[in-house]
Design a protein around this motif. Structure first.
Motif, PDB file in Angstrom:
ATOM      1  N   UNK A 119       0.890  -1.251   0.255  1.00 27.70           N
ATOM      2  CA  UNK A 119       0.156   0.142  -0.008  1.00 27.70           C
ATOM      3  C   UNK A 119       0.871   1.054   0.540  1.00 27.70           C
ATOM      4  N   UNK A 120       1.424   0.721   0.815  1.00 33.10           N
ATOM      5  CA  UNK A 120       2.670   2.381   1.321  1.00 33.10           C
ATOM      6  C   UNK A 120       3.493   2.890   0.056  1.00 33.10           C
ATOM      7  N   UNK A 121       4.009   1.560  -1.358  1.00 38.40           N
ATOM      8  CA  UNK A 121       4.259   1.684  -2.125  1.00 38.40           C
ATOM      9  C   UNK A 121       3.635   2.245  -3.497  1.00 38.40           C
ATOM     10  N   UNK A 122       2.523   1.267  -3.617  1.00 39.69           N
ATOM     11  CA  UNK A 122       1.620   2.186  -4.327  1.00 39.69           C
ATOM     12  C   UNK A 122       1.426   3.959  -4.148  1.00 39.69           C
ATOM     13  N   UNK A 123       1.148   4.054  -2.391  1.00 36.91           N
ATOM     14  CA  UNK A 123       0.804   5.545  -2.816  1.00 36.91           C
ATOM     15  C   UNK A 123       2.834   6.587  -3.144  1.00 36.91           C
ATOM     16  N   UNK A 124       3.016   5.949  -2.855  1.00 35.45           N
ATOM     17  CA  UNK A 124       4.731   6.503  -3.156  1.00 35.45           C
ATOM     18  C   UNK A 124       4.998   6.154  -4.728  1.00 35.45           C
ATOM     19  N   UNK A 125       4.449   5.526  -5.550  1.00 36.05           N
ATOM     20  CA  UNK A 125       4.111   5.614  -6.858  1.00 36.05           C
ATOM     21  C   UNK A 125       3.526   7.240  -7.530  1.00 36.05           C
ATOM     22  N   UNK A 126       2.095   7.245  -6.462  1.00 35.13           N
ATOM     23  CA  UNK A 126       1.440   8.431  -7.347  1.00 35.13           C
ATOM     24  C   UNK A 126       1.918   9.385  -6.730  1.00 35.13           C
ATOM     25  N   UNK A 127       2.547   9.155  -5.832  1.00 37.35           N
ATOM     26  CA  UNK A 127       3.230  10.666  -4.940  1.00 37.35           C
ATOM     27  C   UNK A 127       4.590  11.450  -6.414  1.00 37.35           C
ATOM     28  N   UNK A 128       5.303  10.213  -7.297  1.00 38.75           N
ATOM     29  CA  UNK A 128       6.359  10.675  -7.834  1.00 38.75           C
ATOM     30  C   UNK A 128       5.729  10.804  -9.686  1.00 38.75           C
ATOM     31  N   UNK A 129       4.784  10.185  -9.478  1.00 40.40           N
ATOM     32  CA  UNK A 129       3.591  10.386 -10.726  1.00 40.40           C
ATOM     33  C   UNK A 129       3.334  11.957 -10.647  1.00 40.40           C
ATOM     34  N   UNK A 130       2.502  12.485  -8.830  1.00 40.08           N
ATOM     35  CA  UNK A 130       2.108  13.158  -9.193  1.00 40.08           C
ATOM     36  C   UNK A 130       3.251  14.540  -9.142  1.00 40.08           C
TER      37      UNK A 130
END
Length: 85
Positions: free
Chosen positions: A45-56
């Motif tokens: 879950x944390x890595x998925x959120x991190x991926x979204x943060x990188x995209x943003x």
């Protein structure tokens, strides 16, 4: 430019943290199946959120870069017009 500093700060902060988390996750052993599942789910879950943060962040930096380029083009256009070109 400031855009590069912002991107560098983001990468330094989050990339190092993600690496540390993955390293610690890889070292875990001897846990109960329930604990393993919980930690794996939380890490995922944390890595998925991190991926979204990188995209943003990438989108934000791209938008800032476009704005800076547009401003530079505008300045150059005005200079050329002032000089009759």
């Amino acid at each position: 430019p400031e855009v590069l500093k912002s991107g560098s700060r983001f990468l330094t902060r989050y990339l190092e943290a993600a690496g540390n988390i993955l390293e610690q996750f890889g070292k875990l052993n001897g846990l109960t199946p329930n604990a393993q599942e919980r930690i794996a789910r939380n890490t995922g879950d944390l890595l998925a959120r991190l991926a979204e943060a990188f995209k943003a962040e990438r989108e934000s930096l791209s938008a800032q870069g476009v704005m800076l380029l547009a401003a530079d083009l505008s300045v150059l256009d005005k200079l050329l017009k002032m000089e009759g070109h």
